[in-house]
Write an enzyme that holds these catalytic residues in place. Structure first.
Site, PDB file in Angstrom:
ATOM      1  N   GLY A 136      29.908  40.167  49.855  1.00 16.34           N
ATOM      2  CA  GLY A 136      31.202  40.841  49.666  1.00 16.34           C
ATOM      3  C   GLY A 136      32.004  41.134  50.917  1.00 16.34           C
ATOM      4  O   GLY A 136      33.230  41.206  50.865  1.00 16.34           O
ATOM      5  N   ASP A 179      32.092  45.914  52.006  1.00 13.46           N
ATOM      6  CA  ASP A 179      33.324  45.754  51.244  1.00 13.46           C
ATOM      7  C   ASP A 179      33.704  47.040  50.515  1.00 13.46           C
ATOM      8  O   ASP A 179      34.828  47.501  50.573  1.00 13.46           O
ATOM      9  CB  ASP A 179      33.213  44.581  50.243  1.00 13.46           C
ATOM     10  CG  ASP A 179      31.964  44.663  49.357  1.00 13.46           C
ATOM     11  OD1 ASP A 179      31.140  45.595  49.533  1.00 13.46           O
ATOM     12  OD2 ASP A 179      31.794  43.795  48.479  1.00 13.46           O
ATOM     13  N   ASP A 228      30.228  52.403  46.567  1.00 13.62           N
ATOM     14  CA  ASP A 228      30.402  52.833  45.178  1.00 13.62           C
ATOM     15  C   ASP A 228      29.453  54.017  44.913  1.00 13.62           C
ATOM     16  O   ASP A 228      29.766  55.153  45.226  1.00 13.62           O
ATOM     17  CB  ASP A 228      30.106  51.618  44.297  1.00 13.62           C
ATOM     18  CG  ASP A 228      30.314  51.848  42.809  1.00 13.62           C
ATOM     19  OD1 ASP A 228      31.050  52.767  42.450  1.00 13.62           O
ATOM     20  OD2 ASP A 228      29.733  51.105  42.004  1.00 13.62           O
ATOM     21  N   LYS A 280      34.771  54.345  46.462  1.00 13.24           N
ATOM     22  CA  LYS A 280      35.062  54.992  45.170  1.00 13.24           C
ATOM     23  C   LYS A 280      34.342  56.342  45.195  1.00 13.24           C
ATOM     24  O   LYS A 280      33.197  56.437  44.756  1.00 13.24           O
ATOM     25  CB  LYS A 280      34.466  54.167  44.027  1.00 13.24           C
ATOM     26  CG  LYS A 280      35.185  52.896  43.695  1.00 13.24           C
ATOM     27  CD  LYS A 280      34.519  52.316  42.450  1.00 13.24           C
ATOM     28  CE  LYS A 280      34.710  50.850  42.325  1.00 13.24           C
ATOM     29  NZ  LYS A 280      33.823  50.259  41.306  1.00 13.24           N
ATOM     30  N   PHE A 290      36.422  48.775  38.260  1.00 12.34           N
ATOM     31  CA  PHE A 290      35.794  47.580  38.830  1.00 12.34           C
ATOM     32  C   PHE A 290      36.889  46.668  39.378  1.00 12.34           C
ATOM     33  O   PHE A 290      37.802  46.271  38.644  1.00 12.34           O
ATOM     34  CB  PHE A 290      34.956  46.856  37.771  1.00 12.34           C
ATOM     35  CG  PHE A 290      34.118  45.772  38.367  1.00 12.34           C
ATOM     36  CD1 PHE A 290      32.930  46.071  39.024  1.00 12.34           C
ATOM     37  CD2 PHE A 290      34.528  44.444  38.307  1.00 12.34           C
ATOM     38  CE1 PHE A 290      32.165  45.071  39.609  1.00 12.34           C
ATOM     39  CE2 PHE A 290      33.767  43.432  38.885  1.00 12.34           C
ATOM     40  CZ  PHE A 290      32.579  43.752  39.530  1.00 12.34           C
ATOM     41  N   ASP A 328      33.487  40.112  44.077  1.00 10.40           N
ATOM     42  CA  ASP A 328      33.362  39.137  42.992  1.00 10.40           C
ATOM     43  C   ASP A 328      33.177  39.784  41.623  1.00 10.40           C
ATOM     44  O   ASP A 328      32.839  40.954  41.500  1.00 10.40           O
ATOM     45  CB  ASP A 328      32.134  38.246  43.240  1.00 10.40           C
ATOM     46  CG  ASP A 328      30.828  38.980  42.947  1.00 10.40           C
ATOM     47  OD1 ASP A 328      30.659  40.104  43.450  1.00 10.40           O
ATOM     48  OD2 ASP A 328      29.984  38.454  42.198  1.00 10.40           O
ATOM     49  N   ARG A 348      36.241  35.950  44.569  1.00 11.54           N
ATOM     50  CA  ARG A 348      36.155  36.415  45.961  1.00 11.54           C
ATOM     51  C   ARG A 348      37.340  35.920  46.783  1.00 11.54           C
ATOM     52  O   ARG A 348      37.715  36.527  47.786  1.00 11.54           O
ATOM     53  CB  ARG A 348      34.862  35.910  46.623  1.00 11.54           C
ATOM     54  CG  ARG A 348      33.583  36.480  46.038  1.00 11.54           C
ATOM     55  CD  ARG A 348      32.400  36.127  46.944  1.00 11.54           C
ATOM     56  NE  ARG A 348      31.113  36.281  46.284  1.00 11.54           N
ATOM     57  CZ  ARG A 348      30.428  37.419  46.190  1.00 11.54           C
ATOM     58  NH1 ARG A 348      30.927  38.521  46.705  1.00 11.54           N
ATOM     59  NH2 ARG A 348      29.257  37.461  45.586  1.00 11.54           N
TER      60      ARG A 348
HETATM   61  P1  5GP Z   1      26.720  50.870  45.734  1.00  9.92           P
HETATM   62  O1  5GP Z   1      25.310  50.579  46.151  1.00  9.92           O
HETATM   63  O2  5GP Z   1      27.468  51.768  46.682  1.00  9.92           O
HETATM   64  O3  5GP Z   1      26.784  51.362  44.313  1.00  9.92           O
HETATM   65  O4  5GP Z   1      27.489  49.515  45.638  1.00  9.92           O
HETATM   66  C1  5GP Z   1      27.669  48.694  46.669  1.00  9.92           C
HETATM   67  C2  5GP Z   1      27.904  47.274  46.204  1.00  9.92           C
HETATM   68  O5  5GP Z   1      28.200  47.186  44.807  1.00  9.92           O
HETATM   69  C3  5GP Z   1      29.100  46.701  46.909  1.00  9.92           C
HETATM   70  O6  5GP Z   1      28.741  46.121  48.121  1.00  9.92           O
HETATM   71  C4  5GP Z   1      29.586  45.679  45.919  1.00  9.92           C
HETATM   72  O7  5GP Z   1      28.886  44.470  46.111  1.00  9.92           O
HETATM   73  C5  5GP Z   1      29.206  46.246  44.567  1.00  9.92           C
HETATM   74  N1  5GP Z   1      30.376  46.914  43.947  1.00  9.92           N
HETATM   75  C6  5GP Z   1      30.580  48.232  43.779  1.00  9.92           C
HETATM   76  N2  5GP Z   1      31.758  48.464  43.174  1.00  9.92           N
HETATM   77  C7  5GP Z   1      32.310  47.254  42.956  1.00  9.92           C
HETATM   78  C8  5GP Z   1      33.562  46.828  42.376  1.00  9.92           C
HETATM   79  O8  5GP Z   1      34.425  47.589  41.915  1.00  9.92           O
HETATM   80  N3  5GP Z   1      33.760  45.475  42.336  1.00  9.92           N
HETATM   81  C9  5GP Z   1      32.873  44.572  42.815  1.00  9.92           C
HETATM   82  N4  5GP Z   1      33.191  43.300  42.728  1.00  9.92           N
HETATM   83  N5  5GP Z   1      31.694  44.940  43.376  1.00  9.92           N
HETATM   84  C10 5GP Z   1      31.434  46.269  43.439  1.00  9.92           C
END
Ligand code: 5GP
Length: 184
Positions: free
Chosen positions: A46, A102, A105, A133, A154, A161, A167
């Protein structure tokens, strides 16, 4: 014509907005890391578009390396389980590490990587993320360089992606609901 941009619903961040923000973030990094020769660690896949744009605006000596983790496995909901798929090539011991992400979340990926990478004793460790987020956070994450806070939707584009697609869209957008229905 088959154009993936037709699958997007709402543009959250335009190319111009992102470009200006990336320049501003690089400016801060140039100042903070002067004389430190940091290693920019891109999290695959990402972060590649963001990292490529950011490094072109970075004017100090630096190197890049990559690490790959997975937590989503093709879905649009996090599984909560983070796995390392590919490790760094170079040692980060005594190096100034700037992790390039990227989007933060739930924070689980950053939490996992921090624990893992700090055991290697870098000289310093900071996080730089294009997006965050905040309302989706499950564990606290200290993002030193942040591009934009976005709502808990999302998003795709600029490296992000949906099922390995989108992407290459040059902005950040949501997808039309029928795209998810089509893949059920
Ligand atoms: P976390 O571990 O903080 O929940 O998420 C990190 C990863 O989840 C990011 O690097 C990304 O790959 C994926 N991710 C989280 N939110 C989104 C989103 O809204 N769209 C996409 N495409 N990937 C997300």
């Amino acid at each position: 014509m088959d154009n993936i941009k037709n699958d997007t619903l709402e543009i959250l961040l335009s190319q111009d907005e992102i470009k200006a923000k990336v320049k501003e973030m690089a400016g801060q990094i140039n100042e903070d890391y002067r004389g430190k020769s940091p290693v920019l660690v891109g999290i695959l896949k990402g972060s590649v578009v963001f990292l490529a744009a950011l490094m072109k605006e970075i004017e100090i000596r630096c190197s890049i390396d990559f690490i790959a983790v997975s937590s989503y496995a093709g879905a649009s909901e996090t599984s909560g389980i983070v796995k390392m798929i590919m490790d760094l090539r170079e040692s980060i011991t005594d190096r100034h590490v700037l992790l390039i992400e990227d989007i933060v979340d739930t924070g689980l990926t950053m939490d996992y990587l921090k624990d893992n990478l700090l055991t290697r004793r870098p000289a310093s460790y900071n996080i730089c993320s294009l997006l965050s987020k905040p309302s989706a956070r499950r564990v606290p994450v200290d993002v030193k360089y942040l591009g934009f806070e976005i709502p808990d939707k999302f998003v795709v584009g600029y490296g992000l992606d949906y099922q390995e697609q989108y992407r290459n869209i040059p902005y950040i957008a949501t997808l039309k609901p029928e795209i998810y229905r089509r893949n059920k």
